[in-house]
Design a protein around this motif. Structure first.
Motif, PDB file in Angstrom:
ATOM      1  N   THR A  52       0.807  -1.216   0.000  1.00  0.00           N
ATOM      2  CA  THR A  52       0.000   0.000   0.000  1.00  0.00           C
ATOM      3  C   THR A  52       0.842   1.268   0.000  1.00  0.00           C
ATOM      4  O   THR A  52       0.450   2.274  -0.614  1.00  0.00           O
ATOM      5  CB  THR A  52      -0.937   0.019   1.229  1.00  0.00           C
ATOM      6  N   THR A  53       1.986   1.261   0.666  1.00  0.00           N
ATOM      7  CA  THR A  53       2.764   2.482   0.871  1.00  0.00           C
ATOM      8  C   THR A  53       3.140   3.203  -0.424  1.00  0.00           C
ATOM      9  O   THR A  53       2.876   4.412  -0.561  1.00  0.00           O
ATOM     10  CB  THR A  53       4.021   2.185   1.698  1.00  0.00           C
ATOM     11  N   PRO A  54       3.736   2.545  -1.423  1.00  0.00           N
ATOM     12  CA  PRO A  54       4.086   3.288  -2.659  1.00  0.00           C
ATOM     13  C   PRO A  54       2.858   3.828  -3.374  1.00  0.00           C
ATOM     14  O   PRO A  54       2.878   4.959  -3.877  1.00  0.00           O
ATOM     15  CB  PRO A  54       4.816   2.229  -3.502  1.00  0.00           C
ATOM     16  N   TRP A  55       1.807   3.021  -3.436  1.00  0.00           N
ATOM     17  CA  TRP A  55       0.564   3.433  -4.094  1.00  0.00           C
ATOM     18  C   TRP A  55      -0.051   4.638  -3.391  1.00  0.00           C
ATOM     19  O   TRP A  55      -0.437   5.620  -4.024  1.00  0.00           O
ATOM     20  CB  TRP A  55      -0.397   2.245  -4.082  1.00  0.00           C
ATOM     21  N   ASP A  56      -0.130   4.571  -2.094  1.00  0.00           N
ATOM     22  CA  ASP A  56      -0.711   5.641  -1.288  1.00  0.00           C
ATOM     23  C   ASP A  56       0.063   6.945  -1.478  1.00  0.00           C
ATOM     24  O   ASP A  56      -0.523   8.007  -1.730  1.00  0.00           O
ATOM     25  CB  ASP A  56      -0.669   5.215   0.189  1.00  0.00           C
ATOM     26  N   ASN A  57       1.374   6.873  -1.378  1.00  0.00           N
ATOM     27  CA  ASN A  57       2.190   8.075  -1.498  1.00  0.00           C
ATOM     28  C   ASN A  57       2.161   8.649  -2.911  1.00  0.00           C
ATOM     29  O   ASN A  57       2.196   9.878  -3.087  1.00  0.00           O
ATOM     30  CB  ASN A  57       3.631   7.765  -1.084  1.00  0.00           C
ATOM     31  N   TYR A  58       2.074   7.778  -3.915  1.00  0.00           N
ATOM     32  CA  TYR A  58       1.984   8.283  -5.286  1.00  0.00           C
ATOM     33  C   TYR A  58       0.703   9.080  -5.493  1.00  0.00           C
ATOM     34  O   TYR A  58       0.716  10.152  -6.120  1.00  0.00           O
ATOM     35  CB  TYR A  58       2.054   7.134  -6.294  1.00  0.00           C
ATOM     36  N   LEU A  59      -0.415   8.569  -4.977  1.00  0.00           N
ATOM     37  CA  LEU A  59      -1.680   9.266  -5.171  1.00  0.00           C
ATOM     38  C   LEU A  59      -1.718  10.588  -4.400  1.00  0.00           C
ATOM     39  O   LEU A  59      -2.325  11.563  -4.858  1.00  0.00           O
ATOM     40  CB  LEU A  59      -2.844   8.369  -4.752  1.00  0.00           C
ATOM     41  N   ILE A  60      -1.049  10.627  -3.266  1.00  0.00           N
ATOM     42  CA  ILE A  60      -0.926  11.906  -2.553  1.00  0.00           C
ATOM     43  C   ILE A  60      -0.100  12.874  -3.396  1.00  0.00           C
ATOM     44  O   ILE A  60      -0.452  14.052  -3.550  1.00  0.00           O
ATOM     45  CB  ILE A  60      -0.282  11.700  -1.171  1.00  0.00           C
ATOM     46  N   HIS A  61       1.004  12.384  -3.944  1.00  0.00           N
ATOM     47  CA  HIS A  61       1.852  13.207  -4.810  1.00  0.00           C
ATOM     48  C   HIS A  61       1.077  13.705  -6.031  1.00  0.00           C
ATOM     49  O   HIS A  61       1.236  14.870  -6.443  1.00  0.00           O
ATOM     50  CB  HIS A  61       3.061  12.394  -5.266  1.00  0.00           C
ATOM     51  N   ARG A  62       0.234  12.861  -6.575  1.00  0.00           N
ATOM     52  CA  ARG A  62      -0.543  13.224  -7.769  1.00  0.00           C
ATOM     53  C   ARG A  62      -1.650  14.231  -7.438  1.00  0.00           C
ATOM     54  O   ARG A  62      -2.169  14.900  -8.316  1.00  0.00           O
ATOM     55  CB  ARG A  62      -1.139  11.948  -8.369  1.00  0.00           C
ATOM     56  N   LEU A  78       5.347  11.099   2.048  1.00  0.00           N
ATOM     57  CA  LEU A  78       4.290  12.095   1.867  1.00  0.00           C
ATOM     58  C   LEU A  78       3.052  11.813   2.718  1.00  0.00           C
ATOM     59  O   LEU A  78       2.219  12.694   2.916  1.00  0.00           O
ATOM     60  CB  LEU A  78       3.867  12.157   0.389  1.00  0.00           C
ATOM     61  N   ALA A  79       2.931  10.608   3.195  1.00  0.00           N
ATOM     62  CA  ALA A  79       1.744  10.203   3.949  1.00  0.00           C
ATOM     63  C   ALA A  79       1.922  10.475   5.437  1.00  0.00           C
ATOM     64  O   ALA A  79       3.027  10.364   5.980  1.00  0.00           O
ATOM     65  CB  ALA A  79       1.465   8.718   3.723  1.00  0.00           C
ATOM     66  N   PRO A  80       0.819  10.819   6.119  1.00  0.00           N
ATOM     67  CA  PRO A  80       0.883  11.007   7.574  1.00  0.00           C
ATOM     68  C   PRO A  80       1.240   9.705   8.280  1.00  0.00           C
ATOM     69  O   PRO A  80       0.938   8.608   7.792  1.00  0.00           O
ATOM     70  CB  PRO A  80      -0.550  11.440   7.932  1.00  0.00           C
TER      71      PRO A  80
END
Length: 243
Positions: A52-62, A78-80
């Motif tokens: 989940t971590t890379p996916w989650d951070n990518y969507l926050i970045h996007r 980037l994630a809390p």
């Protein structure tokens, strides 16, 4: 308006069901102990966090979603920090819930096997979801839904290739084990959005809601809970076959 932080969200909506389920299942001889003790829960949590971590951070970045000012304790990448905690606690709640309800369902009486054709069918079905997700990524309004489906497809392909016939045989347990936690977390997600803990981009979502909850968020909780439940339901069957 009352301010609710991400830590407060965990305290109000995640900790109580976790505590109640842990307390109830700890006193059950056949429910929690039949699932929690035989399943490598730590491995499931590690995989959930890693996947989940890379996916989650990518969507926050996007810019698919973001967090309100002053509502998070800190960030890792980037994630809390609270986001990573949620990724770990959600599967635990789902595990305890499944353990609680599993004793009410009988095991299939006949032996279930998976042929090579069956395994290929499972992969093809999941691949169809993945292709639909990739297509959705090409339009801004369906980007978030596409990200969910394309991200889910590899996990579903693996689980369905291993034992979709067994999951079908235990569909009632799988459905109840998945829907109750998914609906609960979807409802709490609606509260978090209302209080501005996180917000979704209008550009990357369809704008369709159910009870005020974006359908993408509902899909996310169904998919992530399904990952956990299918893995837990399949585990004892796989171990039995290996033996």
């Amino acid at each position: 308006m009352v301010t609710l932080t991400y830590v407060g969200f965990h305290a109000v909506f995640v900790a109580p069901p976790l505590f109640v389920l842990a307390s109830v299942t700890a006193n059950r001889e056949r429910s929690a102990r039949s699932v929690v003790r035989t399943v490598p829960v730590v491995a499931i949590l590690a995989l959930a966090l890693a996947y989940t971590t890379p996916w989650d951070n990518y969507l926050i970045h996007r810019g698919v979603w973001w967090y309100g000012e002053g509502v998070v304790a800190g960030r890792l990448w980037l994630a809390p920090i609270e986001e990573y905690l949620f990724v770990l606690l959600q599967p635990i709640v789902a595990t305890l819930w499944l353990a609680l309800v599993s004793e009410s369902f009988e095991w299939p009486r006949k032996r279930i096997t998976m042929t090579l054709r069956d395994r290929l069918l499972g992969v093809v079905a999941a691949a169809g979801i993945g292709v639909a997700g990739l297509a959705m990524l090409t339009w801004p309004a369906t980007f978030y839904m596409g990200a969910i489906l394309s991200w889910a497809a590899p996990v579903l392909a693996l689980q369905w290739a291993v034992g979709w016939r067994y999951l079908v045989a235990r569909w009632r347990l799988t459905a109840i084990g998945t829907l109750a936690p998914a609906l609960y977390f979807a409802a709490t997600d609606r509260v978090a959005i209302h209080y501005g803990i996180w917000s979704l981009s209008e550009r990357y979502t369809t704008g369709l809601t159910v009870g005020g909850l974006p359908i993408e968020e509902g899909a996310f909780f169904v998919v992530t809970t399904l990952f956990v439940v299918q893995g837990l339901v399949l585990y004892p069957w796989v171990i039995e076959r290996w033996r």
